[in-house]
Scaffold this motif. Sequence first.
Motif, PDB file in Angstrom:
ATOM      1  N   THR A  14      51.058  40.409  53.826  1.00  0.00           N
ATOM      2  CA  THR A  14      50.588  41.314  52.770  1.00  0.00           C
ATOM      3  C   THR A  14      51.661  42.331  52.378  1.00  0.00           C
ATOM      4  OG1 THR A  14      49.618  42.840  54.403  1.00  0.00           O
ATOM      5  CG2 THR A  14      48.187  41.116  53.525  1.00  0.00           C
ATOM      6  N   SER A  15      52.908  42.107  52.795  1.00  0.00           N
ATOM      7  CA  SER A  15      53.976  43.066  52.504  1.00  0.00           C
ATOM      8  C   SER A  15      54.551  42.916  51.107  1.00  0.00           C
ATOM      9  CB  SER A  15      55.116  42.899  53.521  1.00  0.00           C
ATOM     10  OG  SER A  15      55.767  41.656  53.326  1.00  0.00           O
ATOM     11  N   GLY A  16      54.250  41.798  50.441  1.00  0.00           N
ATOM     12  CA  GLY A  16      54.849  41.507  49.147  1.00  0.00           C
ATOM     13  C   GLY A  16      56.104  40.673  49.235  1.00  0.00           C
ATOM     14  N   MET A  17      56.565  40.389  50.470  1.00  0.00           N
ATOM     15  CA  MET A  17      57.751  39.555  50.654  1.00  0.00           C
ATOM     16  C   MET A  17      57.462  38.119  50.213  1.00  0.00           C
ATOM     17  SD  MET A  17      60.404  41.106  52.148  1.00  0.00           S
ATOM     18  CE  MET A  17      60.202  42.650  51.299  1.00  0.00           C
ATOM     19  N   PRO A  18      58.443  37.454  49.594  1.00  0.00           N
ATOM     20  CA  PRO A  18      58.268  36.036  49.254  1.00  0.00           C
ATOM     21  C   PRO A  18      58.512  35.164  50.478  1.00  0.00           C
ATOM     22  CG  PRO A  18      60.449  36.745  48.607  1.00  0.00           C
ATOM     23  CD  PRO A  18      59.747  37.972  49.173  1.00  0.00           C
ATOM     24  N   THR A  19      58.453  33.846  50.292  1.00  0.00           N
ATOM     25  CA  THR A  19      58.849  32.951  51.364  1.00  0.00           C
ATOM     26  C   THR A  19      60.358  32.763  51.305  1.00  0.00           C
ATOM     27  OG1 THR A  19      58.325  30.896  52.516  1.00  0.00           O
ATOM     28  CG2 THR A  19      58.505  30.779  50.118  1.00  0.00           C
ATOM     29  N   GLY A  20      60.889  31.817  52.098  1.00  0.00           N
ATOM     30  CA  GLY A  20      62.334  31.634  52.140  1.00  0.00           C
ATOM     31  C   GLY A  20      62.866  31.876  53.534  1.00  0.00           C
ATOM     32  N   ASP A  21      64.192  31.922  53.659  1.00  0.00           N
ATOM     33  CA  ASP A  21      64.767  32.166  54.971  1.00  0.00           C
ATOM     34  C   ASP A  21      66.078  32.904  54.838  1.00  0.00           C
ATOM     35  OD1 ASP A  21      66.464  30.196  54.060  1.00  0.00           O
ATOM     36  OD2 ASP A  21      65.873  28.691  55.526  1.00  0.00           O
ATOM     37  N   CYS A  22      66.869  32.912  55.899  1.00  0.00           N
ATOM     38  CA  CYS A  22      68.073  33.729  55.938  1.00  0.00           C
ATOM     39  C   CYS A  22      69.214  33.083  55.160  1.00  0.00           C
ATOM     40  CB  CYS A  22      68.484  33.972  57.382  1.00  0.00           C
ATOM     41  SG  CYS A  22      69.120  32.485  58.221  1.00  0.00           S
ATOM     42  N   HIS A  23      70.266  33.852  54.968  1.00  0.00           N
ATOM     43  CA  HIS A  23      71.511  33.357  54.376  1.00  0.00           C
ATOM     44  C   HIS A  23      72.316  32.673  55.477  1.00  0.00           C
ATOM     45  CE1 HIS A  23      75.572  33.559  52.622  1.00  0.00           C
ATOM     46  NE2 HIS A  23      74.972  33.646  51.452  1.00  0.00           N
TER      47      HIS A  23
ATOM     48  N   THR B 154      48.246  45.187  49.302  1.00  0.00           N
ATOM     49  CA  THR B 154      47.167  44.990  48.329  1.00  0.00           C
ATOM     50  C   THR B 154      46.874  43.525  48.024  1.00  0.00           C
ATOM     51  OG1 THR B 154      48.656  45.095  46.409  1.00  0.00           O
ATOM     52  CG2 THR B 154      47.750  47.173  47.214  1.00  0.00           C
ATOM     53  N   ALA B 155      47.733  42.595  48.441  1.00  0.00           N
ATOM     54  CA  ALA B 155      47.533  41.187  48.100  1.00  0.00           C
ATOM     55  C   ALA B 155      48.165  40.319  49.186  1.00  0.00           C
ATOM     56  CB  ALA B 155      48.128  40.874  46.719  1.00  0.00           C
TER      57      ALA B 155
ATOM     58  N   PHE C 194      41.759  38.433  42.153  1.00  0.00           N
ATOM     59  CA  PHE C 194      42.144  39.681  41.499  1.00  0.00           C
ATOM     60  C   PHE C 194      42.193  40.789  42.545  1.00  0.00           C
ATOM     61  CE2 PHE C 194      40.392  36.919  38.306  1.00  0.00           C
ATOM     62  CZ  PHE C 194      41.292  37.048  37.256  1.00  0.00           C
ATOM     63  N   PRO C 195      43.387  41.023  43.113  1.00  0.00           N
ATOM     64  CA  PRO C 195      43.529  42.023  44.167  1.00  0.00           C
ATOM     65  C   PRO C 195      43.512  43.435  43.613  1.00  0.00           C
ATOM     66  CG  PRO C 195      45.660  41.099  43.644  1.00  0.00           C
ATOM     67  CD  PRO C 195      44.650  40.344  42.822  1.00  0.00           C
ATOM     68  N   GLU C 196      43.617  44.381  44.509  1.00  0.00           N
ATOM     69  CA  GLU C 196      43.608  45.800  44.141  1.00  0.00           C
ATOM     70  C   GLU C 196      44.743  46.152  43.188  1.00  0.00           C
ATOM     71  OE1 GLU C 196      44.489  50.027  46.438  1.00  0.00           O
ATOM     72  OE2 GLU C 196      43.826  48.281  47.575  1.00  0.00           O
ATOM     73  N   ASP C 197      45.906  45.563  43.387  1.00  0.00           N
ATOM     74  CA  ASP C 197      47.071  45.822  42.538  1.00  0.00           C
ATOM     75  C   ASP C 197      46.932  45.026  41.249  1.00  0.00           C
ATOM     76  OD1 ASP C 197      49.502  46.221  41.348  1.00  0.00           O
ATOM     77  OD2 ASP C 197      50.711  45.461  43.006  1.00  0.00           O
ATOM     78  N   THR C 198      46.678  45.701  40.130  1.00  0.00           N
ATOM     79  CA  THR C 198      46.420  45.005  38.865  1.00  0.00           C
ATOM     80  C   THR C 198      47.687  44.445  38.226  1.00  0.00           C
ATOM     81  OG1 THR C 198      46.542  47.093  37.641  1.00  0.00           O
ATOM     82  CG2 THR C 198      44.358  46.371  38.385  1.00  0.00           C
TER      83      THR C 198
ATOM     84  N   ASP D   4      45.861  30.010  43.522  1.00  0.00           N
ATOM     85  CA  ASP D   4      46.035  29.018  44.594  1.00  0.00           C
ATOM     86  C   ASP D   4      46.787  29.621  45.778  1.00  0.00           C
ATOM     87  OD1 ASP D   4      44.696  27.255  43.013  1.00  0.00           O
ATOM     88  OD2 ASP D   4      46.462  26.141  42.360  1.00  0.00           O
ATOM     89  N   THR D   5      46.374  30.813  46.165  1.00  0.00           N
ATOM     90  CA  THR D   5      46.861  31.611  47.296  1.00  0.00           C
ATOM     91  C   THR D   5      48.272  32.165  47.104  1.00  0.00           C
ATOM     92  OG1 THR D   5      47.870  29.892  48.714  1.00  0.00           O
ATOM     93  CG2 THR D   5      45.470  30.168  48.860  1.00  0.00           C
ATOM     94  N   LYS D   6      48.891  31.977  45.928  1.00  0.00           N
ATOM     95  CA  LYS D   6      50.229  32.516  45.676  1.00  0.00           C
ATOM     96  C   LYS D   6      50.142  33.769  44.813  1.00  0.00           C
ATOM     97  CE  LYS D   6      53.813  28.946  45.936  1.00  0.00           C
ATOM     98  NZ  LYS D   6      54.922  29.753  46.427  1.00  0.00           N
ATOM     99  N   ALA D   7      50.915  34.800  45.173  1.00  0.00           N
ATOM    100  CA  ALA D   7      50.974  36.011  44.376  1.00  0.00           C
ATOM    101  C   ALA D   7      51.744  35.749  43.086  1.00  0.00           C
ATOM    102  CB  ALA D   7      51.652  37.122  45.163  1.00  0.00           C
ATOM    103  N   CYS D   8      51.180  36.216  41.975  1.00  0.00           N
ATOM    104  CA  CYS D   8      51.788  36.015  40.656  1.00  0.00           C
ATOM    105  C   CYS D   8      51.976  37.382  39.993  1.00  0.00           C
ATOM    106  CB  CYS D   8      50.895  35.154  39.776  1.00  0.00           C
ATOM    107  SG  CYS D   8      50.429  33.579  40.506  1.00  0.00           S
ATOM    108  N   PRO D   9      53.188  37.933  40.002  1.00  0.00           N
ATOM    109  CA  PRO D   9      53.400  39.244  39.391  1.00  0.00           C
ATOM    110  C   PRO D   9      53.316  39.184  37.872  1.00  0.00           C
ATOM    111  CG  PRO D   9      55.471  38.317  40.155  1.00  0.00           C
ATOM    112  CD  PRO D   9      54.393  37.394  40.635  1.00  0.00           C
ATOM    113  N   ALA D  10      52.959  40.322  37.252  1.00  0.00           N
ATOM    114  CA  ALA D  10      52.978  40.418  35.789  1.00  0.00           C
ATOM    115  C   ALA D  10      54.388  40.134  35.298  1.00  0.00           C
ATOM    116  CB  ALA D  10      52.514  41.797  35.354  1.00  0.00           C
TER     117      ALA D  10
END
Length: 515
Positions: free
Chosen positions: A114-123, A148-149, A409-413, A419-425
Motif C-alpha cells: 500500500t506504499s504506492g511503489m510499483p513492481t520491478g526489481d533492482c538495477h 490509500t490503495a 475506488f480507493p480513498e485517493d481520488t 483488476d487489482t492494479k493501481a491506475c493513476p490519473a
Amino acid sequence: MSYSIERLHRIVEQTMQENQIPGAAVLVMKDGEMLVSQGYGKTASDDTGAPVTPETLFRIASVSKLLTGTVLMRLAEAGLLDLDFPITHYIPWFKTSDETATPLITTRMLLSHTSGMPTGDCHPDDRTLEDYIRNTVPTLPVLFRPGTAYSYGNHGLNIAGFVAETVTGKPFAELMQEWLLDPLGMTQTTYDPVRAKQQPLAFPHSRKDGQIVPSDTFSDYAANHPSYYAFSSLQDLEKFARLHLELGAPLMDAASINEMRKEQIPWYTATEAGCGITFFRETKQGVERFWHYGQYSYQYSSQFILVPEKGIAVIALANGENIFNAGYALVDELLGEETTSDTHSLQSEDLSAYTGTFLHSYHGLLELRQTEDGTRLTHGGISYVLERTGTNIYRAVDSDGNVRFSVGFPEDTSCIIVDTKACPAFTEVPSEAADWRDWTGRYSDGEDTYEVSIEDDRLLIRDVNADQTLVGRPITPSQFLTREYGLVNFLSVRGETTIEFDYAWRFPKVSLPVA
C-alpha cells in the motif's frame, strides 16, 4: 472424505504436463495429517536430472516475501521497529521520486503493498540493499498517496529488507538465518546460489526451438533477496507452514500471526479478498484462506496456501511455470468447493470525484465519465456500465452483459484500481517522431534484449528473444502503449537511457542504432 489421494496426484501431474514442468515437489496436509509430501519428475529435463524429493531445493520466487514478512513481525515484537513509523525514522536519507509521498511511507505499507511503489526489481549495478536504496529507489514513481490503495510489487519488500538490516545492523541473509531459519531448523533454505548448488537442486531451464533445456545460470542480486530470491525445499517450508498454522508457537506471539492475516487493504474485486502483512487473504464459501504464489520468469514457480480453520497447508514448488494453479486446485479439492460467482449489484455510489482519464500499465488508458445512466468506463472505444458489487467495488459490464474489469475506488481520488492494479490519473501529451529519436537503439540486461527504431513515423520495439515487434502508440514524448506488453517508458537511470515495461522491468541502452 470427498477427495481422493489419487485425485490429488492427478491435479499435480496434469498441471506439470500442461506447462512442460520438468520437476515439482508438493505437500498437502489436512487436520495435521500428511496426505502428500513427495517429488514429481526430475531436477532437469535431460539425462542429468535426478528424481525430485521433499529435500530438493527450488527458487521459491515471491513466496520469499512471506519469510521476510515473518521476520519483520519478529523484529516488531522485539521492539526493534514499529510498523507504523515512517521509513525516514530508520533511514533519514530515504527518498523516492515523490518528495511529498516519501515521508508518509511506513513499514506496514511496504509489507501490505500500500506504499504506492510499483513492481520491478533492482538495477544490475545494485550490489547491496544499500546501493539499491540510494540509487534505484529514488527513480521509482509513487502511483498513489501512500496508505490509500493497493499495488503489488517487489520494491516494498526490498525496502523493508533494508529497514531490517538497519535496525539489526546485520546483512539481510544473516539476519534471516538468526531470526527465522535457525530457530525453525530450516537448514536448507538459503539466498546463496553457490550453497544451493551444493544441495539437491532443481535447475532452471531456458527455451530453445520450442523445447526446454537445463541451465546452470542463477542470477544473484542481494537487493532482490527480500522479495523473490530465496531457495527452499518442501522439507523446510513444512516447518514454516506449521509455525503459521500453530499461531507462531513457539517462536512468535499469536497476535503477530493474526496481524499478518488481518486484511490491511482490499483488492477491490468482486471476491472477498485483500492483502495482509505479505499474506493474501480470501474468503470462499465462508472459509478463509491465506496464501502467496511466486513466478520467477518461466524458470520457477511456487504456491504456499494455508486454511487454518481446516488445518490445511498446500505447498507446491516447480522448476517451470504455473505450478500455483495446482495449489489452488488442490485446496478446492480438499474443501470440495466449486468456484461460484455472486453477481448481485447494489445501488451505485457517487463517483463524480473520479471523473477523468486513468492509466493502467497493461490495459492502457481508461476514461471515467458521468452520464444520465450513471458512471461509465470507456476502454478501447468500448463503453462499459459500472455495476456496484460492494463498498467502492464495481464491475465493468459491456452491452452483452459480459464482465470485463473489476474496478475499485480507493480513498485517493487521483487513482482507481482496475483488476487489482493501481491506475493513476493521466493526461496525454502529444508528440511526434522527432521527439523519440533519443529512444532508438539497443537495450539489454545481458539476458533479454530489445531494439527500438522509428519507421514511417511509428516507434517499433523488437523483442529480440521472442522475435516479436511491438508498435508503440505515443501518449507522451517518453511513454508508449503496446498491445502486447502494455505501457513502455523511456527514462534516465544513473545517467543511462533505459526502457521500462509496466513501471517495472528496466533495461539500459547498450548501443546506439545501427546506421
